[in-house]
Each structure stands twice: as structure tokens, then as C-alpha cells.
Design an enzyme around this catalytic site. Structure first.
Site, mmCIF file in Angstrom:
data_model
loop_
_atom_site.group_PDB
_atom_site.id
_atom_site.type_symbol
_atom_site.label_atom_id
_atom_site.label_comp_id
_atom_site.label_asym_id
_atom_site.label_seq_id
_atom_site.Cartn_x
_atom_site.Cartn_y
_atom_site.Cartn_z
ATOM 1 N N THR A 32 -9.150 11.174 -0.976
ATOM 2 C CA THR A 32 -9.124 10.094 -2.046
ATOM 3 C C THR A 32 -10.519 9.622 -1.890
ATOM 4 O OG1 THR A 32 -6.965 9.320 -1.786
ATOM 5 C CG2 THR A 32 -8.687 7.736 -2.540
ATOM 6 N N LYS A 57 -3.074 3.345 11.635
ATOM 7 C CA LYS A 57 -4.222 2.861 10.785
ATOM 8 C C LYS A 57 -3.592 2.051 9.496
ATOM 9 C CE LYS A 57 -5.818 6.919 10.074
ATOM 10 N NZ LYS A 57 -5.148 7.918 10.934
ATOM 11 N N LYS A 58 -2.577 2.506 9.136
ATOM 12 C CA LYS A 58 -1.841 1.767 7.683
ATOM 13 C C LYS A 58 -1.179 0.344 8.192
ATOM 14 C CE LYS A 58 -2.727 3.994 4.384
ATOM 15 N NZ LYS A 58 -3.499 3.132 3.246
ATOM 16 N N ASP A 67 0.805 -1.186 0.303
ATOM 17 C CA ASP A 67 0.015 -0.017 0.119
ATOM 18 C C ASP A 67 0.985 1.266 0.026
ATOM 19 O OD1 ASP A 67 -2.154 1.417 -0.170
ATOM 20 O OD2 ASP A 67 -2.949 1.096 1.936
ATOM 21 N N LYS A 68 0.314 2.258 -0.043
ATOM 22 C CA LYS A 68 0.924 3.510 -0.315
ATOM 23 C C LYS A 68 -0.028 4.554 0.784
ATOM 24 C CE LYS A 68 0.004 7.807 -2.434
ATOM 25 N NZ LYS A 68 -1.417 8.379 -2.335
ATOM 26 N N HIS A 69 0.541 5.552 1.191
ATOM 27 C CA HIS A 69 -0.183 6.562 1.789
ATOM 28 C C HIS A 69 0.456 7.947 1.724
ATOM 29 C CE1 HIS A 69 -2.805 8.292 5.102
ATOM 30 N NE2 HIS A 69 -1.484 8.826 5.498
ATOM 31 N N SER A 70 -0.252 9.063 1.606
ATOM 32 C CA SER A 70 0.104 10.261 1.182
ATOM 33 C C SER A 70 -0.193 11.330 2.560
ATOM 34 C CB SER A 70 -0.601 10.876 0.043
ATOM 35 O OG SER A 70 -0.268 12.213 0.012
ATOM 36 N N SER A 118 -0.755 8.332 14.577
ATOM 37 C CA SER A 118 -1.851 8.128 13.904
ATOM 38 C C SER A 118 -2.034 7.571 12.438
ATOM 39 C CB SER A 118 -2.478 9.693 13.857
ATOM 40 O OG SER A 118 -3.717 9.753 13.050
ATOM 41 N N ARG A 148 -7.127 15.863 20.132
ATOM 42 C CA ARG A 148 -6.086 16.543 19.735
ATOM 43 C C ARG A 148 -6.525 17.876 18.838
ATOM 44 N NH1 ARG A 148 -3.147 12.946 15.844
ATOM 45 N NH2 ARG A 148 -1.853 14.734 15.572
#
Length: 446
Positions: free
Chosen positions: A122, A189-190, A82-85, A185, A170
Site C-alpha cells: 500500500t 502491529k495491528k 481497520d483492515k489488514h491484508s 507479527s 526470521r
């Protein structure tokens, strides 16, 4: 150990043990920690920071506060990637990258989010497609992951629940900008996706989550290190957000640009170039390619064959969208009723974009949210956005506004115009500033 004792230790600047951190995070998840205690924890962490060991423990506890995805019963033949930005403007990379990796043999359980502030989301882009369900049943998610290779969906309630409660606190206690809390954070999740490898796209520049470049580099390095220590090989790519990545910014407009790329109609773009670069890193991390050249050959062949577009269409259909997305113009909203060029007052060469200002212009048009729960107009946004180094004149606009009304278009035109600076020094910044690879991927000694 009492929660008060944990709070007192962190208040006094002491490093917490992994056991203490896990106890507190589980108390957040099961509601046994009060809102005031969560706020105290967030503020103490914000003020005193955390060691790397503490940040790893916080990340792992956040991951383990809910379900961790298990794919053993699916018998998947390829790696789970996977990828996360960290968020950008005009950044629909995920829509292309997910099916592209799937076409090369990966399985991509992409848990995505919505827009935040000036950055796009997304899920908001995908919901521009008629019928697309971002919260499918687990059986649907698993079937797509196995049969199509990719499923881009939203976070379920049982995935890292401690993060949802902690983030809400927060947000109202001015402690969002805490490095260990940000890292936990993102990764909590990832890493609950139970990945074989992760690629982090960390934006750097004036439109990034962190406007300070040094802080952004620290964030990227910390994410890569914490993820590796938590058991997930991670490559962090610092990609440029001193200008919009795509030529458009706005939900349905960005989807149209992605479809044009996947159909092979648009071959020369920053969006395609960065997506390819991230895909190369993912294929190397997942051992699906032996070299960057091998990865690039695979990616080019799969894109040219139409497999990437077909997988995206199958994913959309499997999540409630049309079965003929690639040919069905009605799958996306009709264009906005007002489409208007924004012209520069004088011809010139673009030297700088204020990317945050462009993102906020999309929000003001109705393409983003000022507060949680706001409705989104998927039609609106910008396209034909002039890149740094491009010359504009009365025939070439700075951008084109897609608005719900003439009043909106007129009101935002000046803001869009002000987001561009002109000068002779308009040299485009590098698309990728730096890449931080996990030693287990490169074969180096940590």
C-alpha cells in the site's frame, strides 16, 4: 528467569508461560537479547510450534513492546476500525476502503507496509502520488484521523519494535513460515493501533502468501481467534487470489484504477465488489450498521455522493500531496514510455492465472523489490489483465505491459503469456471463499 532457561524450555517442546514470553519479547525490544538468542527462539518455535495460549501471549507482548496508540484526547465520535491484508497482486483495496469507512462515520488509523516478494504494498502505491508523506508527524496523523476520518501511513519506529527485530532474524534463519510467529507479527502491529474492531483480508489461492489452501484457512481461523482473545473483535474474510483482484498490477496504474472507482467511473469490478464486502463487515463490527442491507445502503449512498473520493483527496493533501488530486493528472507519474499488448498465441478462454508469476513480472519490470532498499519505478506494471472465464483474441489482449524500455517489454511479454492457461473449464472462482466472524459481533456464544 534467564533467557537461556526460556530457550531451553521451548527447545524441549515445553509450553512457555505468558510471563516468560513477555520477558523474552521485551528483551528483543530493548536489545538485551542477542541475535543468536532470537534466532534460537525463532527456530525452536518453528520446530515445536506454540499452543493457542502461547500465541496469544506472544501477540500481546509484541503489541506491548512499544507504543500503543491512544485516542482519548482526540474525543473521536465514531469507532476506530481497520483492515489488514495478507498480501496479493493487483490488490489496492486499502486506498478505497479507508476513506469509504470514514465517510460512514468510522475513524481509520491504517498502518500499512511495502511490497514483499510478489505482492504489492500500500505504501508503494501511495508514494506514486507526488508529495505523499508516509511518515508524518504524530500531530498530522491525529489531525487527519479526527478531521478526515482516515490516515494511511507507515509504521513508526516505536510501534511493535520487537517485531521488526524478530522478523529480520526470521528472514535469515528460514523461520518465516511459522504460524505463531506469522500471527504475532501481523496482529502485534495491528493491535497496537488500539482498534475497536479489525477486518482481516486473508488471501487464498495460487497468488496468496500461503499457497496451500488448508494452511491459509488455519491462518485465518488462528488470526481471528487470537485477536479476539487479545481483546479486539476480528472478522477474517478469505478472499480469492487465484486471479488478480484489480484489472491492473503496478503502483501508479492501480492508483488510477482506484480513482476511477471512487469517482464513479468504474462500477463493475472485482476490486469494488470485495472492497464493499470488507466494508460491510467493518461497519457491522463497528456497530455503524444494523444489518448487511443497512451497511450496503450506507456505502452506496456515500460512494454515489462523492464523499469517498473527497475524503481520499483530503487525506492525500493532508499528507503532503496535491490538493486537487481528482482533477490533477500531474499528481501521478506520466505513463511508462512503452505500453504494449500481450496477445495470446491462439484465441481461447482463460481457465487459470498464475498470479504469483504476474506479480513477479511486475517486480521484474521494476515495480517491486528484489531486496530491501531497491528503488521502485511507479510507472510500470500491467493493466487490462484478462480475467478467468474471459475470451481473448487478437483484439483482446491477455494483458498490457507498461515498461520503462522496449527491451523490458519484450523480455517480460513471454512470462506474462505463460501465466495464463486456456480451457473450457474457465469458471471464475468465488470472490469470497469463507467468512469467520467474532462471536461478539454476531451475538453468538464463543
Amino acid at each position: 528467569m534467564l533467557l537461556q532457561d526460556i530457550l531451553a524450555a521451548k527447545r524441549d517442546g515445553q509450553a512457555l508461560s505468558s510471563e516468560a514470553i513477555r520477558q523474552f519479547v521485551m528483551a528483543i525490544a530493548d536489545d538485551s537479547a542477542g541475535q543468536e538468542q532470537i534466532g534460537a527462539f525463532a527456530m525452536a518455535t518453528y520446530l515445536n510450534g506454540m499452543t493457542l495460549d502461547e500465541t496469544v501471549a506472544l501477540t500481546e507482548a509484541t503489541r506491548d513492546s512499544g507504543s500503543v496508540l491512544d485516542y482519548r484526547q482526540l474525543d473521536l465520535p465514531g469507532p476506530i476500525l481497520d483492515k489488514h491484508s495478507t498480501g496479493g497482486v493487483g490488490d489496492p483495496v486499502s486506498l478505497i476502503l479507508g476513506p469509504w469507512l470514514a465517510a460512514c462515520g468510522a475513524h481509520v488509523p491504517m498502518i500499512s507496509g511495502r511490497g514483499l516478494g510478489h505482492t504489492g504494498g500500500t505504501l508503494d502505491k501511495l508514494e506514486a502520488i507526488a508529495g505523499y508523506d508516509v511518515t508524518p508527524r504524530r500531530t498530522t496523523f491525529e489531525r487527519l484521523l479526527k478531521d478526515v476520518g482516515v490516515a494511511i501511513v507507515g509504521q513508526s519506529g516505536d510501534l511493535a519494535p520487537a517485531d521488526k527485530r524478530l522478523y529480520a532474524v526470521r528472514d535469515v534463519t528460514a523461520t518465516v513460515a511459522s504460524l505463531p510467529l506469522i500471527v504475532a507479527s501481523i496482529l502485534g502491529k495491528k493491535l497496537a493501533e488500539n482498534l475497536d474492531a479489525l477486518v482481516m483480508d486473508v488471501k487464498i489461492g495460487n497468488g496468496a502468501f500461503m499457497a496451500n489452501d488448508d494452511e491459509t484457512r488455519t491462518l485465518a481461523a488462528t488470526i481471528a481467534d487470537v485477536a479476539r482473545r487479545a481483546g479486539t473483535p476480528t472478522t477474517a474474510v478469505l478472499s480469492d487470489m487465484n486471479q488478480t483482484l484489480a484489472e491492473s498490477a503496478g503502483n501508479a496504474i492501480e492508483v488510477r484504477e482506484c480513482l476511477a472507482i471512487m469517482r464513479g467511473e468504474q462500477r463493475d469490478s472485482r476490486l469494488l465488489t470485495l472492497t464493499r464486502r470488507l466494508a460491510v463487515e467493518a461497519l457491522l463490527a463497528g456497530r455503524l450498521a444494523t444489518s448487511k442491507e443497512d451497511a450496503e445502503r450506507q456505502l452506496e449512498a456515500r460512494l454515489a455522493s462523492g464523499d469517498v473520493a473527497e475524503r481520499f483527496e483530503r487525506m492525500v493533501a493532508g499528507l503532503g500531496g496535491p490538493t486537487d488530486l481528482l482533477e490533477n493528472a500531474g499528481a501521478l507519474p506520466a505513463p511508462a514510455p512503452v505500453i504494449q499488448d500481450v496477445l495470446a498465441e491462439h484465441p481461447g478462454r482463460v481457465a487459470r492465472q498464475d498470479v504469483k508469476a504476474l506479480g513477479m513480472a511486475v517486480v521484474e519490470l521494476g515495480g517491486g523489490r528484489r531486496r530491501a532498499g531497491d528503488a521502485i519505478d511507479h510507472r510500470v506494471g500491467l493493466d487490462a489483465i484478462a480475467a478467468i472465464g474471459q475470451t481473448v483474441d487478437r483484439h483482446t489482449p491477455l494483458a498490457r505491459i507498461h515498461a520503462a524500455s522496449q527491451a523490458d517489454a519484450d523480455r517480460l511479454a513471454a512470462r506474462v503469456r505463460e501465466a495464463f492457461t486456456f480451457g473450457d473449464e474457465g469458471t471464475p472462482p468465488p470472490l469470497v471463499h469463507e467468512t469467520l466472524c467474532d462471536p461478539s459481533i454476531t451475538g453468538e456464544t464463543p
